[in-house]
Design a protein around this motif. Structure first.
Motif, PDB file in Angstrom:
ATOM      1  N   MET A  72       0.849  -1.097   0.024  1.00  0.00           N
ATOM      2  CA  MET A  72      -0.060  -0.077   0.081  1.00  0.00           C
ATOM      3  C   MET A  72       0.978   1.292  -0.003  1.00  0.00           C
ATOM      4  O   MET A  72       1.911   1.245   0.785  1.00  0.00           O
ATOM      5  N   THR A  73       0.497   2.086  -0.968  1.00  0.00           N
ATOM      6  CA  THR A  73       1.366   3.279  -0.782  1.00  0.00           C
ATOM      7  C   THR A  73       0.238   4.558  -1.010  1.00  0.00           C
ATOM      8  O   THR A  73      -0.435   4.578  -1.673  1.00  0.00           O
ATOM      9  N   PRO A  74       0.804   5.537   0.229  1.00  0.00           N
ATOM     10  CA  PRO A  74      -0.073   6.708   0.154  1.00  0.00           C
ATOM     11  C   PRO A  74      -0.102   7.432  -1.430  1.00  0.00           C
ATOM     12  O   PRO A  74       1.248   7.749  -1.653  1.00  0.00           O
ATOM     13  N   LEU A  75      -1.126   7.813  -1.850  1.00  0.00           N
ATOM     14  CA  LEU A  75      -1.128   8.867  -2.953  1.00  0.00           C
ATOM     15  C   LEU A  75      -1.118  10.040  -2.483  1.00  0.00           C
ATOM     16  O   LEU A  75      -0.361  11.048  -2.530  1.00  0.00           O
ATOM     17  N   VAL A  76      -1.886  10.407  -1.344  1.00  0.00           N
ATOM     18  CA  VAL A  76      -2.113  11.830  -0.539  1.00  0.00           C
ATOM     19  C   VAL A  76      -2.100  11.301   0.866  1.00  0.00           C
ATOM     20  O   VAL A  76      -2.811  10.515   1.233  1.00  0.00           O
ATOM     21  N   THR A  77      -1.095  11.821   1.628  1.00  0.00           N
ATOM     22  CA  THR A  77      -0.979  11.761   3.127  1.00  0.00           C
ATOM     23  C   THR A  77      -1.506  13.163   3.590  1.00  0.00           C
ATOM     24  O   THR A  77      -0.883  14.220   3.398  1.00  0.00           O
ATOM     25  N   LEU A  78      -2.262  13.106   4.614  1.00  0.00           N
ATOM     26  CA  LEU A  78      -3.160  14.365   5.001  1.00  0.00           C
ATOM     27  C   LEU A  78      -2.324  14.680   6.116  1.00  0.00           C
ATOM     28  O   LEU A  78      -1.979  14.090   7.363  1.00  0.00           O
ATOM     29  N   SER A  79      -2.069  16.114   6.293  1.00  0.00           N
ATOM     30  CA  SER A  79      -1.371  16.718   7.518  1.00  0.00           C
ATOM     31  C   SER A  79      -1.901  18.167   7.435  1.00  0.00           C
ATOM     32  O   SER A  79      -2.299  18.566   6.377  1.00  0.00           O
ATOM     33  N   GLU A  80      -2.055  18.622   8.790  1.00  0.00           N
ATOM     34  CA  GLU A  80      -2.709  19.950   8.938  1.00  0.00           C
ATOM     35  C   GLU A  80      -1.816  21.045   8.273  1.00  0.00           C
ATOM     36  O   GLU A  80      -2.307  21.987   7.958  1.00  0.00           O
ATOM     37  N   GLN A  81      -0.385  20.851   8.004  1.00  0.00           N
ATOM     38  CA  GLN A  81       0.308  21.737   7.375  1.00  0.00           C
ATOM     39  C   GLN A  81       0.075  21.963   5.668  1.00  0.00           C
ATOM     40  O   GLN A  81       0.341  22.889   5.235  1.00  0.00           O
ATOM     41  N   GLN A  82      -0.665  20.804   5.512  1.00  0.00           N
ATOM     42  CA  GLN A  82      -0.624  20.725   3.755  1.00  0.00           C
ATOM     43  C   GLN A  82      -2.076  21.254   3.595  1.00  0.00           C
ATOM     44  O   GLN A  82      -2.534  21.274   2.315  1.00  0.00           O
ATOM     45  N   SER A  83      -2.943  21.911   4.507  1.00  0.00           N
ATOM     46  CA  SER A  83      -4.360  22.572   3.974  1.00  0.00           C
ATOM     47  C   SER A  83      -3.927  23.463   3.040  1.00  0.00           C
ATOM     48  O   SER A  83      -4.720  23.447   2.096  1.00  0.00           O
ATOM     49  N   THR A  84      -3.051  24.299   3.039  1.00  0.00           N
ATOM     50  CA  THR A  84      -2.860  25.406   1.762  1.00  0.00           C
ATOM     51  C   THR A  84      -2.453  24.684   0.705  1.00  0.00           C
ATOM     52  O   THR A  84      -2.586  25.499  -0.579  1.00  0.00           O
ATOM     53  N   ASP A  85      -2.247  23.337   0.742  1.00  0.00           N
ATOM     54  CA  ASP A  85      -1.727  22.935  -0.817  1.00  0.00           C
ATOM     55  C   ASP A  85      -2.862  22.540  -1.625  1.00  0.00           C
ATOM     56  O   ASP A  85      -2.794  22.144  -2.686  1.00  0.00           O
ATOM     57  N   TRP A  86      -3.772  22.273  -0.928  1.00  0.00           N
ATOM     58  CA  TRP A  86      -5.352  21.732  -1.649  1.00  0.00           C
ATOM     59  C   TRP A  86      -5.999  23.181  -2.380  1.00  0.00           C
ATOM     60  O   TRP A  86      -6.051  24.309  -1.431  1.00  0.00           O
ATOM     61  N   LYS A  87      -6.327  22.986  -3.555  1.00  0.00           N
ATOM     62  CA  LYS A  87      -6.756  24.090  -4.101  1.00  0.00           C
ATOM     63  C   LYS A  87      -8.512  24.074  -4.246  1.00  0.00           C
ATOM     64  O   LYS A  87      -8.794  22.849  -4.341  1.00  0.00           O
ATOM     65  N   LEU A  88      -8.982  25.264  -4.097  1.00  0.00           N
ATOM     66  CA  LEU A  88     -10.328  25.134  -4.163  1.00  0.00           C
ATOM     67  C   LEU A  88     -10.896  25.908  -5.588  1.00  0.00           C
ATOM     68  O   LEU A  88     -10.338  26.864  -5.887  1.00  0.00           O
ATOM     69  N   ILE A  89     -11.612  24.868  -6.281  1.00  0.00           N
ATOM     70  CA  ILE A  89     -12.194  25.673  -7.704  1.00  0.00           C
ATOM     71  C   ILE A  89     -13.620  25.207  -7.783  1.00  0.00           C
ATOM     72  O   ILE A  89     -14.277  23.999  -7.859  1.00  0.00           O
ATOM     73  N   ASN A  90     -14.416  26.394  -7.532  1.00  0.00           N
ATOM     74  CA  ASN A  90     -15.914  26.178  -7.855  1.00  0.00           C
ATOM     75  C   ASN A  90     -16.546  27.091  -8.731  1.00  0.00           C
ATOM     76  O   ASN A  90     -15.877  27.416  -9.414  1.00  0.00           O
ATOM     77  N   ASP A  91     -17.863  26.913  -8.980  1.00  0.00           N
ATOM     78  CA  ASP A  91     -18.561  27.226 -10.206  1.00  0.00           C
ATOM     79  C   ASP A  91     -18.372  29.101 -10.338  1.00  0.00           C
ATOM     80  O   ASP A  91     -18.748  29.773 -11.023  1.00  0.00           O
ATOM     81  N   THR A  92     -17.815  29.827  -8.998  1.00  0.00           N
ATOM     82  CA  THR A  92     -17.669  31.006  -9.044  1.00  0.00           C
ATOM     83  C   THR A  92     -16.583  31.301 -10.450  1.00  0.00           C
ATOM     84  O   THR A  92     -16.625  32.761 -10.746  1.00  0.00           O
ATOM     85  N   VAL A  93     -15.888  30.421 -10.821  1.00  0.00           N
ATOM     86  CA  VAL A  93     -14.777  30.770 -12.162  1.00  0.00           C
ATOM     87  C   VAL A  93     -15.575  30.984 -13.224  1.00  0.00           C
ATOM     88  O   VAL A  93     -15.057  31.728 -14.019  1.00  0.00           O
ATOM     89  N   MET A  94     -17.062  30.770 -13.241  1.00  0.00           N
ATOM     90  CA  MET A  94     -17.897  31.026 -14.249  1.00  0.00           C
ATOM     91  C   MET A  94     -19.183  31.828 -13.765  1.00  0.00           C
ATOM     92  O   MET A  94     -20.048  31.738 -14.567  1.00  0.00           O
ATOM     93  N   GLY A  95     -19.172  32.464 -12.703  1.00  0.00           N
ATOM     94  CA  GLY A  95     -20.226  33.474 -12.362  1.00  0.00           C
ATOM     95  C   GLY A  95     -21.148  32.796 -11.504  1.00  0.00           C
ATOM     96  O   GLY A  95     -21.999  33.543 -11.090  1.00  0.00           O
ATOM     97  N   GLY A  96     -21.061  31.711 -11.009  1.00  0.00           N
ATOM     98  CA  GLY A  96     -21.766  30.817 -10.273  1.00  0.00           C
ATOM     99  C   GLY A  96     -21.326  31.296  -8.167  1.00  0.00           C
ATOM    100  O   GLY A  96     -20.495  32.123  -8.313  1.00  0.00           O
ATOM    101  N   VAL A  97     -22.053  30.941  -7.487  1.00  0.00           N
ATOM    102  CA  VAL A  97     -22.032  31.498  -6.155  1.00  0.00           C
ATOM    103  C   VAL A  97     -21.803  30.470  -5.067  1.00  0.00           C
ATOM    104  O   VAL A  97     -21.974  30.501  -4.115  1.00  0.00           O
ATOM    105  N   SER A  98     -21.542  29.201  -5.532  1.00  0.00           N
ATOM    106  CA  SER A  98     -21.144  27.976  -4.678  1.00  0.00           C
ATOM    107  C   SER A  98     -20.023  28.123  -4.049  1.00  0.00           C
ATOM    108  O   SER A  98     -18.999  29.103  -4.369  1.00  0.00           O
ATOM    109  N   ASN A  99     -19.580  27.603  -2.557  1.00  0.00           N
ATOM    110  CA  ASN A  99     -18.604  27.929  -1.957  1.00  0.00           C
ATOM    111  C   ASN A  99     -18.201  26.748  -1.445  1.00  0.00           C
ATOM    112  O   ASN A  99     -18.918  25.836  -1.071  1.00  0.00           O
ATOM    113  N   GLY A 100     -16.872  26.497  -1.075  1.00  0.00           N
ATOM    114  CA  GLY A 100     -16.417  25.233  -0.461  1.00  0.00           C
ATOM    115  C   GLY A 100     -15.114  25.637   0.115  1.00  0.00           C
ATOM    116  O   GLY A 100     -14.367  26.573  -0.038  1.00  0.00           O
TER     117      GLY A 100
END
Length: 167
Positions: free
Chosen positions: A1-29
């Protein structure tokens, strides 16, 4: 077993959020990592032709060719999410997608074979080569189930496994 993604609190900023706001929507995450559990949550809105929220992270490690399954451990809200894999570093390219249903407030493990994924771009199926796990450059989750409202998907480390050895 090989971790593809290992989670740690330090890596929170490595995750990118892409929501429908890129095309005028108003969803958030947002994505929060605490005690090695990530929670992707927010509000999905269908207003202004919106209707999706997503998060993803870049992968830099070399993936051994014998690894042929991805295993995720998720706790959801009963909604259907998509596991999304990309084979390049672009933020706006096609991805390989596979939907999965969550169970409300219950941890479940789900395994995916490469051939289970279909190539998509902005909701449309593409003609592209079959996914090869060794080519993965980004991993993420997307919610686009056409159901307005709050959502929450928790997940633990994302693993690659050799189905011939790790059962």
């Amino acid at each position: 077993m090989t971790p593809l993604v290992t989670l740690s609190e330090q890596q929170s900023t490595d995750w990118k959020l892409i929501n429908d706001t890129v095309m005028g929507g108003v969803s958030n995450g947002l994505l929060d990592i605490s005690a090695d559990i990530a929670t992707f949550s927010g509000h999905l809105s269908l207003e202004q032709n919106g209707g999706f929220a997503s998060t993803r992270i870049s992968i830099s490690q070399v993936i051994p060719s014998e690894l042929n399954l991805i295993r995720i451990h998720v706790k959801g809200d009963g909604r259907t999410y998509q596991l999304r894999l990309r084979t390049d570093d672009s933020w706006d390219s096609f991805s390989y997608s596979h939907p999965f249903k969550t169970e409300r407030e219950r941890w479940v493990s789900i395994e995916f074979k490469a051939e289970d994924f279909i190539p998509v771009y902005r909701g449309r199926t593409l003609d592209a080569p079959q996914l090869n796990y060794a080519d993965i450059k980004q991993v993420g989750f997307l919610l686009a189930d056409k159901q307005a409202g709050d959502f929450a998907l928790s997940f633990k480390n994302i693993e690659l496994i050799d189905s011939n050895r790790d059962k």
